[in-house]
Design a protein around this motif. Structure first.
Motif, PDB file in Angstrom:
ATOM      1  N   LYS A  10       0.822  -1.216   0.000  1.00 35.87           N
ATOM      2  CA  LYS A  10       0.000   0.000   0.000  1.00 35.87           C
ATOM      3  C   LYS A  10       0.860   1.273   0.000  1.00 35.87           C
ATOM      4  O   LYS A  10       0.606   2.212   0.760  1.00 35.87           O
ATOM      5  CB  LYS A  10      -0.949   0.015   1.209  1.00 35.87           C
ATOM      6  CG  LYS A  10      -1.799  -1.222   1.370  1.00 35.87           C
ATOM      7  CD  LYS A  10      -2.722  -1.432   0.187  1.00 35.87           C
ATOM      8  CE  LYS A  10      -3.580  -2.677   0.380  1.00 35.87           C
ATOM      9  NZ  LYS A  10      -4.404  -2.972  -0.805  1.00 35.87           N
ATOM     10  N   LYS A  30      -1.434  -6.053  11.606  1.00 36.13           N
ATOM     11  CA  LYS A  30      -2.823  -6.388  11.299  1.00 36.13           C
ATOM     12  C   LYS A  30      -2.973  -7.843  10.879  1.00 36.13           C
ATOM     13  O   LYS A  30      -3.949  -8.506  11.242  1.00 36.13           O
ATOM     14  CB  LYS A  30      -3.342  -5.465  10.206  1.00 36.13           C
ATOM     15  CG  LYS A  30      -4.769  -5.761   9.764  1.00 36.13           C
ATOM     16  CD  LYS A  30      -5.206  -4.798   8.661  1.00 36.13           C
ATOM     17  CE  LYS A  30      -6.624  -5.116   8.201  1.00 36.13           C
ATOM     18  NZ  LYS A  30      -7.063  -4.201   7.110  1.00 36.13           N
ATOM     19  N   LEU A 160      -8.586   0.471  11.921  1.00 37.88           N
ATOM     20  CA  LEU A 160      -7.696   1.299  11.104  1.00 37.88           C
ATOM     21  C   LEU A 160      -7.808   0.874   9.647  1.00 37.88           C
ATOM     22  O   LEU A 160      -7.731  -0.318   9.336  1.00 37.88           O
ATOM     23  CB  LEU A 160      -6.246   1.143  11.579  1.00 37.88           C
ATOM     24  CG  LEU A 160      -5.965   1.479  13.053  1.00 37.88           C
ATOM     25  CD1 LEU A 160      -4.483   1.306  13.358  1.00 37.88           C
ATOM     26  CD2 LEU A 160      -6.409   2.893  13.386  1.00 37.88           C
ATOM     27  N   ASP A 161      -8.025   1.839   8.765  1.00 34.09           N
ATOM     28  CA  ASP A 161      -8.097   1.488   7.349  1.00 34.09           C
ATOM     29  C   ASP A 161      -6.684   1.282   6.808  1.00 34.09           C
ATOM     30  O   ASP A 161      -5.704   1.340   7.551  1.00 34.09           O
ATOM     31  CB  ASP A 161      -8.865   2.552   6.555  1.00 34.09           C
ATOM     32  CG  ASP A 161      -8.168   3.908   6.558  1.00 34.09           C
ATOM     33  OD1 ASP A 161      -6.982   3.983   6.936  1.00 34.09           O
ATOM     34  OD2 ASP A 161      -8.823   4.901   6.169  1.00 34.09           O
ATOM     35  N   ASP A 162      -6.578   1.039   5.504  1.00 37.88           N
ATOM     36  CA  ASP A 162      -5.273   0.719   4.919  1.00 37.88           C
ATOM     37  C   ASP A 162      -4.270   1.860   5.026  1.00 37.88           C
ATOM     38  O   ASP A 162      -3.059   1.651   4.923  1.00 37.88           O
ATOM     39  CB  ASP A 162      -5.447   0.329   3.440  1.00 37.88           C
ATOM     40  CG  ASP A 162      -6.107  -1.033   3.301  1.00 37.88           C
ATOM     41  OD1 ASP A 162      -6.025  -1.823   4.258  1.00 37.88           O
ATOM     42  OD2 ASP A 162      -6.707  -1.301   2.250  1.00 37.88           O
ATOM     43  N   SER A 163      -4.778   3.071   5.237  1.00 36.81           N
ATOM     44  CA  SER A 163      -3.864   4.201   5.381  1.00 36.81           C
ATOM     45  C   SER A 163      -3.511   4.468   6.838  1.00 36.81           C
ATOM     46  O   SER A 163      -2.742   5.379   7.134  1.00 36.81           O
ATOM     47  CB  SER A 163      -4.488   5.462   4.766  1.00 36.81           C
ATOM     48  OG  SER A 163      -5.628   5.870   5.512  1.00 36.81           O
ATOM     49  N   LYS A 165      -5.790   5.295   9.123  1.00 37.12           N
ATOM     50  CA  LYS A 165      -6.760   6.236   9.671  1.00 37.12           C
ATOM     51  C   LYS A 165      -7.851   5.489  10.434  1.00 37.12           C
ATOM     52  O   LYS A 165      -8.394   4.502   9.940  1.00 37.12           O
ATOM     53  CB  LYS A 165      -7.392   7.044   8.544  1.00 37.12           C
ATOM     54  CG  LYS A 165      -8.439   8.055   9.001  1.00 37.12           C
ATOM     55  CD  LYS A 165      -9.049   8.766   7.810  1.00 37.12           C
ATOM     56  CE  LYS A 165     -10.145   9.725   8.247  1.00 37.12           C
ATOM     57  NZ  LYS A 165     -10.772  10.395   7.092  1.00 37.12           N
ATOM     58  N   ILE A 167     -11.399   4.499  11.644  1.00 37.17           N
ATOM     59  CA  ILE A 167     -12.767   4.645  11.143  1.00 37.17           C
ATOM     60  C   ILE A 167     -13.686   3.769  11.988  1.00 37.17           C
ATOM     61  O   ILE A 167     -13.242   2.797  12.598  1.00 37.17           O
ATOM     62  CB  ILE A 167     -12.888   4.235   9.659  1.00 37.17           C
ATOM     63  CG1 ILE A 167     -12.442   2.779   9.457  1.00 37.17           C
ATOM     64  CG2 ILE A 167     -12.106   5.170   8.763  1.00 37.17           C
ATOM     65  CD1 ILE A 167     -12.700   2.246   8.055  1.00 37.17           C
ATOM     66  N   VAL A 169     -16.744   1.138  12.221  1.00 37.40           N
ATOM     67  CA  VAL A 169     -17.461   0.151  11.406  1.00 37.40           C
ATOM     68  C   VAL A 169     -18.500  -0.542  12.285  1.00 37.40           C
ATOM     69  O   VAL A 169     -18.370  -0.589  13.504  1.00 37.40           O
ATOM     70  CB  VAL A 169     -16.502  -0.906  10.806  1.00 37.40           C
ATOM     71  CG1 VAL A 169     -15.521  -0.263   9.866  1.00 37.40           C
ATOM     72  CG2 VAL A 169     -15.771  -1.667  11.907  1.00 37.40           C
TER      73      VAL A 169
END
Length: 312
Positions: A10, A30, A160-163, A165, A167, A169
């Motif tokens: 990524k 992760k 944590l999203d792929d960047s 950050k 979020i 859910v």
């Protein structure tokens, strides 16, 4: 077509060494198999891909060959490493690709897992910690705890999203409530809690709580019911009809005199014992004898006559 290491990690093709490290740390934490007990095989495959991508992109020599010739060229051994005065091309001085062990790379960053399958850091590096546990009450009726049930709970958590950050859910979890579970029983969903930067996802724990019941009260594995009866019924007898928590009708005949404070025990009609399938506690019936608030002179006389005769 070869593997796209940049996509796996990524990062862009212009990523710096620091960008590569940051992305590896986030993704490796992760997808480490020890932190994905549910989908271990999928996690293991992704973890190895992430480690190989880092191995290539963090090594200037490997990255240069990969950028020009791709994965096939890197692993084929046909291309020599470049020098300032020569370009790629021409075989003969093959470059041997030797991928590093995924756990060795991970250990360099984190030092392995406490009590996990990772290798020990030998006192060096840090340890991967887990985010704080999320605990929430799970109110259950006595009927559910008697018969068992299946519940679906909608939860919200931070990931944590792929960047990297954070979020929020939402997810629906299935909970199997087993017969006999008590207040305070904990149902743990590993890694279903919040995720924090620098930590593995925390656990989500549901704690069983008992709702008050209008008729029954629980005492360990026993069920208690308070039964009000008149003085007349206490002296002359009565048939009681009790509906159990699973809907059965119990018919109990009172033939003996019931004294105030008397307790009747019906064996095996209490709560299921979760650790001993097939066994139940007892049903304890506590009697509350209602005395009349007043008696007429004739009633008193009749009682004296009847009770005196019985005493004789």
């Amino acid at each position: 077509m070869g593997v796209d290491y940049y996509n796996i990690l990524k990062v862009s093709k212009n990523a710096t060494e620091e960008d590569v490290k940051k992305s590896y740390k986030r993704l490796a934490m992760k997808w480490h198999p020890d932190k994905n007990a549910v989908n271990t095989k999928e996690a293991e495959a992704k973890f190895k891909q992430i480690s190989e991508a880092y191995d290539v992109l963090s090594d200037p020599q490997k990255r240069q060959i990969y950028d020009v010739y791709g994965e096939e060229g890197l692993k084929s051994g046909l291309y020599p490493p470049p020098s300032p005065k020569e370009s790629y091309g021409g075989g003969g001085r093959g470059f041997k690709f030797s991928p590093r062990d995924a756990e060795d790379i991970f250990e360099e960053f984190f030092g392995g897992f406490d009590g996990g399958k990772g290798k020990s850091s030998g006192g060096g590096g840090g340890r991967v910690k887990k985010a704080a546990v999320m605990e929430t009450k799970l109110p259950c009726s006595l009927e559910e705890l008697y018969k068992g049930s299946r519940r679906k709970m909608k939860i919200s958590r931070i990931v944590l999203d792929d960047s990297g950050k954070p979020i929020t859910v939402e997810e629906v979890l299935a909970i199997h409530i087993k017969p006999g579970w008590k207040k305070g029983t904990k149902i743990t969903f590993p890694e279903k809690g919040n995720h924090e930067a620098g930590s593995a996802p925390g656990d989500l724990i549901f704690v069983v709580d008992e709702k008050a019941h209008p008729i029954f009260r629980r005492d360990g594995n026993d069920l208690i019911i308070t039964q009000k009866i008149s003085l007349l019924d206490a002296l002359t007898g009565k048939t009681l009809n009790i509906t159990t928590l699973d809907g059965r009708d119990l018919s109990l005949t009172l033939s003996n005199i019931i004294k105030p404070g008397h307790e009747m025990v019906i064996e095996n009609e209490g709560m299921p014992i979760s650790k001993e399938p097939g066994k139940n506690g007892n049903l304890r019936i506590k009697f509350d004898v209602k005395f009349p608030s007043r008696l007429t002179a004739d009633q008193k006389s009749d009682l004296r006559r009847v009770l005196s005769r019985r005493a004789n």
